[in-house]
Design a protein around this motif. Structure first.
Motif, PDB file in Angstrom:
ATOM      1  N   VAL A   1      34.872  44.340  43.110  1.00  8.98           N
ATOM      2  CA  VAL A   1      35.833  45.345  43.573  1.00  8.98           C
ATOM      3  C   VAL A   1      37.258  44.884  43.260  1.00  8.98           C
ATOM      4  CG1 VAL A   1      36.725  46.549  45.602  1.00  8.98           C
ATOM      5  CG2 VAL A   1      34.263  46.079  45.403  1.00  8.98           C
ATOM      6  N   VAL A   2      37.543  43.650  43.593  1.00  9.48           N
ATOM      7  CA  VAL A   2      38.882  43.111  43.362  1.00  9.48           C
ATOM      8  C   VAL A   2      38.794  41.593  43.307  1.00  9.48           C
ATOM      9  CG1 VAL A   2      39.431  43.107  45.833  1.00  9.48           C
ATOM     10  CG2 VAL A   2      41.284  43.074  44.170  1.00  9.48           C
ATOM     11  N   ILE A   3      39.612  41.014  42.443  1.00 10.72           N
ATOM     12  CA  ILE A   3      39.722  39.560  42.334  1.00 10.72           C
ATOM     13  C   ILE A   3      41.151  39.180  42.714  1.00 10.72           C
ATOM     14  CG2 ILE A   3      39.511  37.546  40.841  1.00 10.72           C
ATOM     15  CD1 ILE A   3      36.882  39.036  41.285  1.00 10.72           C
ATOM     16  N   ILE A   4      41.279  38.179  43.570  1.00 17.68           N
ATOM     17  CA  ILE A   4      42.589  37.685  43.981  1.00 17.68           C
ATOM     18  C   ILE A   4      42.724  36.244  43.507  1.00 17.68           C
ATOM     19  CG2 ILE A   4      44.158  37.300  45.897  1.00 17.68           C
ATOM     20  CD1 ILE A   4      41.116  39.304  46.635  1.00 17.68           C
ATOM     21  N   GLY A   5      43.591  36.042  42.552  1.00 16.45           N
ATOM     22  CA  GLY A   5      43.774  34.699  42.035  1.00 16.45           C
ATOM     23  C   GLY A   5      44.496  33.790  43.018  1.00 16.45           C
ATOM     24  N   ALA A   6      44.393  32.510  42.781  1.00 17.40           N
ATOM     25  CA  ALA A   6      45.033  31.550  43.674  1.00 17.40           C
ATOM     26  C   ALA A   6      46.536  31.781  43.768  1.00 17.40           C
ATOM     27  CB  ALA A   6      44.736  30.126  43.204  1.00 17.40           C
ATOM     28  N   THR A   7      47.139  32.222  42.669  1.00 19.04           N
ATOM     29  CA  THR A   7      48.577  32.469  42.662  1.00 19.04           C
ATOM     30  C   THR A   7      48.947  33.814  43.287  1.00 19.04           C
ATOM     31  OG1 THR A   7      48.440  33.443  40.461  1.00 19.04           O
ATOM     32  CG2 THR A   7      48.899  31.075  40.594  1.00 19.04           C
ATOM     33  N   GLY A   8      47.935  34.597  43.624  1.00 17.07           N
ATOM     34  CA  GLY A   8      48.192  35.886  44.228  1.00 17.07           C
ATOM     35  C   GLY A   8      48.068  37.071  43.285  1.00 17.07           C
ATOM     36  N   VAL A   9      47.781  36.794  42.019  1.00 11.52           N
ATOM     37  CA  VAL A   9      47.577  37.887  41.071  1.00 11.52           C
ATOM     38  C   VAL A   9      46.291  38.635  41.447  1.00 11.52           C
ATOM     39  CG1 VAL A   9      47.110  38.450  38.668  1.00 11.52           C
ATOM     40  CG2 VAL A   9      48.782  36.689  39.229  1.00 11.52           C
ATOM     41  N   ILE A  10      46.360  39.954  41.415  1.00 11.97           N
ATOM     42  CA  ILE A  10      45.239  40.776  41.861  1.00 11.97           C
ATOM     43  C   ILE A  10      44.768  41.682  40.731  1.00 11.97           C
ATOM     44  CG2 ILE A  10      44.492  42.530  43.514  1.00 11.97           C
ATOM     45  CD1 ILE A  10      46.630  41.456  45.433  1.00 11.97           C
ATOM     46  N   THR A  11      43.474  41.750  40.556  1.00 11.70           N
ATOM     47  CA  THR A  11      42.869  42.621  39.548  1.00 11.70           C
ATOM     48  C   THR A  11      41.829  43.498  40.224  1.00 11.70           C
ATOM     49  OG1 THR A  11      43.194  40.967  37.808  1.00 11.70           O
ATOM     50  CG2 THR A  11      41.564  42.679  37.398  1.00 11.70           C
ATOM     51  N   TYR A  12      41.939  44.809  40.020  1.00 11.68           N
ATOM     52  CA  TYR A  12      41.042  45.770  40.654  1.00 11.68           C
ATOM     53  C   TYR A  12      40.043  46.340  39.658  1.00 11.68           C
ATOM     54  CZ  TYR A  12      44.494  45.909  44.453  1.00 11.68           C
ATOM     55  OH  TYR A  12      45.345  45.575  45.479  1.00 11.68           O
ATOM     56  N   ALA A  13      38.891  46.697  40.156  1.00  6.59           N
ATOM     57  CA  ALA A  13      37.943  47.459  39.357  1.00  6.59           C
ATOM     58  C   ALA A  13      38.505  48.864  39.175  1.00  6.59           C
ATOM     59  CB  ALA A  13      36.595  47.516  40.070  1.00  6.59           C
ATOM     60  N   ASP A  14      38.201  49.476  38.041  1.00  2.20           N
ATOM     61  CA  ASP A  14      38.715  50.810  37.749  1.00  2.20           C
ATOM     62  C   ASP A  14      38.295  51.818  38.822  1.00  2.20           C
ATOM     63  OD1 ASP A  14      38.348  50.585  34.124  1.00  2.20           O
ATOM     64  OD2 ASP A  14      39.932  49.908  35.467  1.00  2.20           O
ATOM     65  N   SER A  15      37.137  51.630  39.382  1.00  2.94           N
ATOM     66  CA  SER A  15      36.606  52.590  40.349  1.00  2.94           C
ATOM     67  C   SER A  15      37.400  52.639  41.653  1.00  2.94           C
ATOM     68  CB  SER A  15      35.143  52.267  40.656  1.00  2.94           C
ATOM     69  OG  SER A  15      35.025  50.952  41.176  1.00  2.94           O
ATOM     70  N   VAL A  16      38.199  51.630  41.913  1.00  2.00           N
ATOM     71  CA  VAL A  16      38.939  51.591  43.179  1.00  2.00           C
ATOM     72  C   VAL A  16      40.453  51.557  42.991  1.00  2.00           C
ATOM     73  CG1 VAL A  16      37.000  50.405  44.284  1.00  2.00           C
ATOM     74  CG2 VAL A  16      38.954  49.061  43.441  1.00  2.00           C
TER      75      VAL A  16
ATOM     76  N   THR B   1      41.181  26.765  50.880  1.00  3.29           N
ATOM     77  CA  THR B   1      42.517  27.319  51.093  1.00  3.29           C
ATOM     78  C   THR B   1      42.707  28.476  50.131  1.00  3.29           C
ATOM     79  OG1 THR B   1      43.327  25.117  51.699  1.00  3.29           O
ATOM     80  CG2 THR B   1      44.969  26.784  51.135  1.00  3.29           C
ATOM     81  N   VAL B   2      43.028  29.636  50.660  1.00  3.96           N
ATOM     82  CA  VAL B   2      43.091  30.841  49.825  1.00  3.96           C
ATOM     83  C   VAL B   2      44.145  30.753  48.743  1.00  3.96           C
ATOM     84  CG1 VAL B   2      42.144  32.312  51.640  1.00  3.96           C
ATOM     85  CG2 VAL B   2      44.634  32.060  51.418  1.00  3.96           C
ATOM     86  N   THR B   3      45.164  29.922  48.939  1.00  2.23           N
ATOM     87  CA  THR B   3      46.215  29.780  47.932  1.00  2.23           C
ATOM     88  C   THR B   3      45.821  28.798  46.832  1.00  2.23           C
ATOM     89  OG1 THR B   3      47.275  28.095  49.278  1.00  2.23           O
ATOM     90  CG2 THR B   3      48.088  30.364  49.509  1.00  2.23           C
ATOM     91  N   ARG B   4      44.667  28.164  46.983  1.00  2.00           N
ATOM     92  CA  ARG B   4      44.196  27.215  45.960  1.00  2.00           C
ATOM     93  C   ARG B   4      42.898  27.661  45.306  1.00  2.00           C
ATOM     94  NH1 ARG B   4      45.088  21.495  49.234  1.00  2.00           N
ATOM     95  NH2 ARG B   4      47.345  21.698  49.524  1.00  2.00           N
ATOM     96  N   SER B   5      42.347  28.758  45.801  1.00  5.03           N
ATOM     97  CA  SER B   5      41.052  29.206  45.311  1.00  5.03           C
ATOM     98  C   SER B   5      41.137  30.637  44.802  1.00  5.03           C
ATOM     99  CB  SER B   5      40.010  29.133  46.420  1.00  5.03           C
ATOM    100  OG  SER B   5      39.879  27.826  46.927  1.00  5.03           O
ATOM    101  N   CYS B   6      40.349  30.925  43.804  1.00  7.08           N
ATOM    102  CA  CYS B   6      40.189  32.292  43.338  1.00  7.08           C
ATOM    103  C   CYS B   6      39.142  32.954  44.223  1.00  7.08           C
ATOM    104  CB  CYS B   6      39.736  32.286  41.892  1.00  7.08           C
ATOM    105  SG  CYS B   6      39.490  33.918  41.186  1.00  7.08           S
ATOM    106  N   MET B   7      39.467  34.130  44.735  1.00  7.49           N
ATOM    107  CA  MET B   7      38.553  34.803  45.643  1.00  7.49           C
ATOM    108  C   MET B   7      38.372  36.257  45.225  1.00  7.49           C
ATOM    109  SD  MET B   7      39.787  33.158  49.258  1.00  7.49           S
ATOM    110  CE  MET B   7      38.315  33.717  50.112  1.00  7.49           C
ATOM    111  N   GLY B   8      37.381  36.884  45.789  1.00  4.50           N
ATOM    112  CA  GLY B   8      37.160  38.267  45.421  1.00  4.50           C
ATOM    113  C   GLY B   8      36.379  39.030  46.466  1.00  4.50           C
ATOM    114  N   TRP B   9      36.421  40.333  46.323  1.00  3.29           N
ATOM    115  CA  TRP B   9      35.587  41.238  47.104  1.00  3.29           C
ATOM    116  C   TRP B   9      34.570  41.858  46.150  1.00  3.29           C
ATOM    117  CZ3 TRP B   9      35.429  41.761  52.274  1.00  3.29           C
ATOM    118  CH2 TRP B   9      36.527  41.365  53.036  1.00  3.29           C
ATOM    119  N   PHE B  10      33.326  41.816  46.545  1.00  2.00           N
ATOM    120  CA  PHE B  10      32.251  42.449  45.809  1.00  2.00           C
ATOM    121  C   PHE B  10      31.527  43.411  46.749  1.00  2.00           C
ATOM    122  CE2 PHE B  10      32.001  39.975  41.849  1.00  2.00           C
ATOM    123  CZ  PHE B  10      32.863  38.934  42.162  1.00  2.00           C
TER     124      PHE B  10
END
Length: 129
Positions: free
Chosen positions: A48-63, A28-37
């Motif tokens: 590229v980007v990490i999406i935390g279970a709570t919805g917090v998003i962290t991007y790589a500087d390049s994007v 379940t995306v709302t219970r798991s930490c996911m990302g794009w590589f």
């Protein structure tokens, strides 16, 4: 069984836009930490980007400022909207997931593909001049 299925990859010209998707099942995306590589030929896989279970998003500087991650909780799906694409964005884009959250600093997970247990098959993004 966990499966991640990416789609939406394509060939576009520099400056163009593209949206890729990742449909998740078995987690379940709302219970798991996911990302794009992404991984370009001859290069290591990079976050590229990490999406935390709570919805917090962290991007790589390049994007930052060009890519926007989102998720549809009802469809258990992640999206990556890519704008102002550059040739250096050319790569296979992978969706990844952990079974649980990403404790600690989110940015550390950008550099830690080994911290993600589940991976999709990838979708190719090619940016031409």
């Amino acid at each position: 069984q966990v499966t991640l299925v990416e789609s939406g990859g394509d060939s576009v010209q520099a400056g163009g836009s593209l949206r890729v998707s990742c449909e998740a099942s078995g987690i379940t995306v709302t219970r798991s930490c996911m990302g794009w590589f992404r991984q370009a030929p001859g290069k290591s896989r990079e976050g590229v980007v990490i999406i935390g279970a709570t919805g917090v998003i962290t991007y790589a500087d390049s994007v930052k400022g060009r890519f926007t991650a989102a998720r549809d909780n009802a469809k258990n799906t992640l999206f990556l909207q890519m704008e102002s694409l550059k040739q250096e964005d050319t790569a296979m884009y992978y969706c990844a997931a952990r079974e649980t959250k990403c404790p600690g600093g989110m940015s550390s997970y950008l550099n830690g593909p080994s911290l993600f247990r589940y991976w999709g098959q990838g979708t190719q993004v090619t940016v031409s001049s």
